[in-house]
Design an enzyme around this catalytic site. Structure first.
Site, PDB file in Angstrom:
ATOM      1  N   ASP A 136      -0.252  -4.006  -3.921  1.00 57.69           N
ATOM      2  CA  ASP A 136       0.190  -3.045  -4.927  1.00 57.69           C
ATOM      3  C   ASP A 136       1.400  -3.528  -5.731  1.00 57.69           C
ATOM      4  OD1 ASP A 136      -1.856  -1.729  -3.776  1.00 57.69           O
ATOM      5  OD2 ASP A 136      -0.776   0.106  -3.314  1.00 57.69           O
ATOM      6  N   ASN A 155      -4.681   2.764   8.728  1.00 59.64           N
ATOM      7  CA  ASN A 155      -3.578   3.320   7.942  1.00 59.64           C
ATOM      8  C   ASN A 155      -3.701   4.840   8.063  1.00 59.64           C
ATOM      9  OD1 ASN A 155      -1.479   3.694   6.125  1.00 59.64           O
ATOM     10  ND2 ASN A 155      -2.719   3.240   4.302  1.00 59.64           N
TER      11      ASN A 155
HETATM   12  C1  GDL Z   1      -3.626   1.038  -1.015  1.00 63.98           C
HETATM   13  C2  GDL Z   1      -2.341   0.655  -0.393  1.00 63.98           C
HETATM   14  C3  GDL Z   1      -1.928   1.575   0.718  1.00 63.98           C
HETATM   15  C4  GDL Z   1      -2.365   3.008   0.456  1.00 63.98           C
HETATM   16  C5  GDL Z   1      -3.853   3.007   0.330  1.00 63.98           C
HETATM   17  C6  GDL Z   1      -4.489   4.366   0.098  1.00 63.98           C
HETATM   18  C7  GDL Z   1      -3.355  -1.217   0.816  1.00 63.98           C
HETATM   19  C8  GDL Z   1      -3.266  -2.661   1.214  1.00 63.98           C
HETATM   20  N1  GDL Z   1      -2.366  -0.748   0.045  1.00 63.98           N
HETATM   21  O1  GDL Z   1      -4.132   0.336  -1.846  1.00 63.98           O
HETATM   22  O2  GDL Z   1      -0.542   1.495   0.855  1.00 63.98           O
HETATM   23  O3  GDL Z   1      -1.953   3.849   1.495  1.00 63.98           O
HETATM   24  O4  GDL Z   1      -4.228   2.216  -0.761  1.00 63.98           O
HETATM   25  O5  GDL Z   1      -3.959   4.980  -1.036  1.00 63.98           O
HETATM   26  O6  GDL Z   1      -4.281  -0.562   1.202  1.00 63.98           O
END
Ligand code: GDL
Length: 658
Positions: free
Chosen positions: A307, A452
């Site tokens: 990003d 994540n």
């Molecule tokens: C992204 C961002 C992450 C974010 C996710 C969802 C990556 C490597 N970077 O692109 O920080 O939380 O989308 O919005 O995934």
């Protein structure tokens, strides 16, 4: 440290699955618990072991228990073992050396914990060999009297800790105390890297929430937590500045808690917004930031470059060093920096693990000058992350993972954007569907997967519980079987609370992508029941249709109160509060609309009209519930509950009464 004493075995037909699900339950005197004790079924263990089978009779937890340990025994494993024994009936636990088992030990439960090759453990394992794999272990429970023995042998210290984590799930209630199910296991993880990356936008987790997560990671045998919250200024915009002392002290506590759970606290710094790649002063500051965390005990580091704009330089010096800005030049500059960190920081710091990085092109499978440069010149030791296709991938297949490995010149480490809820399509949503649609066999092509999570840490545990299971044993993973186990974990084994969580989770099941098509559907169980309802209704059996749907509608209305009843972990209740408020109202609206349909069916038009008005009022109240104050980037938002299914049903029901 919060410890959930999930204990006895009970089986139920999970409301939302057709599978018979065995849950842990604290109800010691329950008849199903008695049945389980005498049957050969073992309690479910998550993550699913590579091998687990019955070895003989259960071992009684005696009032006094001996733990045989020495200086090769992992202290965290030992402490957890003593805690679990104490929580399951032992009023005294003596820790003794292998040579120091007293003659009076006959008749006492003896638990031997340490390296699997320790002679007394190897003997007690009786042929159950510990896999020669990192983090592997063997376990054998021998309930033969007198003097039942449990052997817990690790291939390494983490393996010992994981043997205890498996043992924790084998306690079963007996008439007058506790037993340990007579089991043997030989187990190891399929993927080396497993856990989460706190890598979302919006309010980062609090210190207390992170501490809780470290315990959770230990419980589910996840060994990695990457600290990369986009909105910690010291992680990104102020990356050159050292952490203030108070924040550093917190991070130190977090590192210690992670270590106690055999979790690698992985510290990430994202300099990409402002770094001047070729500037020695910038590199010095970056390494100083890593050094501060190394000094706190961190041994794993990451430099994410996601990003950021990579088609402009942040300084003129980079133009001179790497040429006109562009994909290839960006890759050259990044490689220059990352190889330097790997070679002059990581490789020179004892115990440090290979550097991790996130490429700027992290979410596709297109070959570009950027990726060509990375695969040709990035130090092969460096771990490269990849999100799967489309940033939030609808699935991850073996073919895709192989493709990513080819593009980056190494197996990749997946940054899995589920259950993160920081992007627009997740507005007003909790993402409670199980971890799913990752193909069995991925362990052959990846170094690992980290999820994540959501801004809501406790609610994220539903999906992360599944990620941990998949990464441990991808061949055996079954999303439908994992989901009730995740809910049971959150509910401390309580059956009613588990069922309520399953009903609630169904209403928060939709998992969006960045595009228009979600990768997991909304409310599949409710949708199935509604379809059956209309089939019966239209076939001329309205009474049957109402009779069948009503209990489920009532379970929607009651689920929030049950979830708030005390068994479910407090943090989940806090995370889900607005969604629980709205669910209760939607449930009430549904039950009331069914009453209206019933009145209508009986020819009572006035009664039906009144009930319909009441249902509309509940619906209005439900629609007015907002997430406030918001933890998420999408700000204040209307809370979504079963949208597209529940509201559609209510509208259709109303239509039938015209
Ligand atoms: C992204 C961002 C992450 C974010 C996710 C969802 C990556 C490597 N970077 O692109 O920080 O939380 O989308 O919005 O995934």
């Amino acid at each position: 440290m919060r410890r959930r004493d999930v204990t006895s075995v009970a089986c139920l037909l999970a409301t939302t699955t057709t599978a018979l699900v065995c849950l842990t339950s604290p109800a010691a005197a329950h008849p199903t618990a008695e049945a389980a004790r005498t049957s050969s079924a073992l309690p479910p263990v998550s993550p699913t072991p590579q091998s687990l089978s019955r070895s003989g009779s259960d071992a009684t937890v005696t009032d006094r228990v001996l733990v045989v340990a020495d200086d090769r025994t992992d202290p965290a494993a030992r402490d957890r073992l003593v805690g679990e024994l104490t929580a399951h009936g032992a009023s005294r636990v003596d820790v003794v050396a292998p040579g120091g088992v007293p003659p009076a030990a006959r008749g006492l439960l003896t638990v031997r914990l340490g390296p699997a090759i320790r002679p007394d453990i190897a003997a007690a394992l009786a042929g159950t060999a510990a896999p020669d794999r990192a983090e592997g272990y063997a376990l054998r429970v021998s309930g033969d009297r007198p003097g039942a023995t449990i052997a817990l042998g690790g291939a390494d210290a983490t393996g010992q800790f994981y043997a205890v984590q498996t043992l924790r799930q084998l306690f079963v209630p007996a008439d007058d105390g506790w037993k340990v199910a007579g089991a043997r296991a030989a187990d190891f993880p399929s993927m080396p890297l497993r856990g989460t990356i706190e890598g979302f936008y919006g309010q980062p987790w609090t210190h207390a929430e992170r501490l809780d997560q470290m315990d959770f990671h230990g419980d589910v045998k996840a060994n990695t937590y990457i600290y990369a919250p986009k909105d910690d200024p010291y992680h990104r915009s102020k990356w050159r500045e050292p952490y203030p002392a108070a924040k550093l002290a917190e991070l130190g506590e977090l590192v210690r808690r992670a270590t106690a759970n055999h979790v690698r606290f992985t510290f990430a710094v994202s300099p990409g917004e402002s770094v001047c790649y070729s500037d020695p002063a910038h590199r010095k500051d970056l390494k100083a930031k890593l050094q501060a965390l190394y000094d706190l005990g961190t041994r794993a580091f990451s430099v994410p470059l996601d990003d950021i704009s990579y088609t402009r330089w942040n300084c003129e010096a980079d133009r001179a060093a790497y040429g006109a800005p562009g994909r290839q030049a960006a890759a050259k500059a990044q490689v220059d920096l990352l190889n330097d960190v790997q070679r002059t920081f990581v490789a020179t710091h004892e115990g440090a693990r290979p550097l991790q990085m996130v490429p700027t092109e992290y979410g596709d499978l297109t070959d570009t000058a950027y990726k060509q440069t990375l695969r040709a010149t990035l130090d092969p030791a460096i771990e490269v992350m990849w999100t799967g296709t489309d940033v939030v991938p609808p699935s991850i297949t073996n073919r895709q993972a192989e493709g990513a490995a080819r593009l980056f010149g190494r197996k990749v480490f997946v940054w899995d954007n589920y259950p993160v809820n920081d992007y627009w399509n997740t507005s007003g949503r909790l993402l409670l569907a199980p971890y799913d649609k990752r193909e069995a066999g991925l362990s052959r092509h990846l170094t690992g997967i980290v999820a994540n999570p959501m801004n809501q840490p406790h609610a994220s545990k539903v999906a992360v519980f599944g990620t941990a299971d998949f990464t441990w044993n991808d061949q055996a993973y079954d999303a439908r079987a994992n989901w009730p186990r995740a809910m049971a974990y959150l509910a401390g084994g309580d059956r009613a609370a588990t069922e309520a969580l399953l009903v609630f989770g169904d209403l928060e099941h939709m998992a969006p992508t960045f595009g228009a098509t979600p990768w997991q559907p909304q409310a599949p169980e409710l949708a199935r029941r509604i379809a059956t309802f209309w089939t019966s209704w239209d076939a001329g059996d309205p009474a049957g249709a109402l009779r069948d749907l009503r209990p489920y509608a009532e379970s929607i209305e009651k689920a929030p109160a049950t979830i708030r009843g005390g068994a479910v972990e407090d943090g989940f209740v806090t995370d889900a509060a607005p969604w629980l408020d709205a669910t209760e109202l939607w449930g009430r609206a549904t039950v009331t609309v069914l009453d209206a349909l019933d009145a209508w069916r009986a020819g009572d038009r006035d009664g039906a009209a009144q009930l319909l008005a009441a249902s509309r009022s509940f619906q209005e109240q439900a629609r007015a519930v907002r997430v406030d104050p918001p933890r998420n980037t999408w700000g204040s938002a209307q809370v979504k509950v079963g949208d597209g299914v529940l509201d559609t049903f209510l509208a259709r029901a109303e239509g039938r009464m015209r």
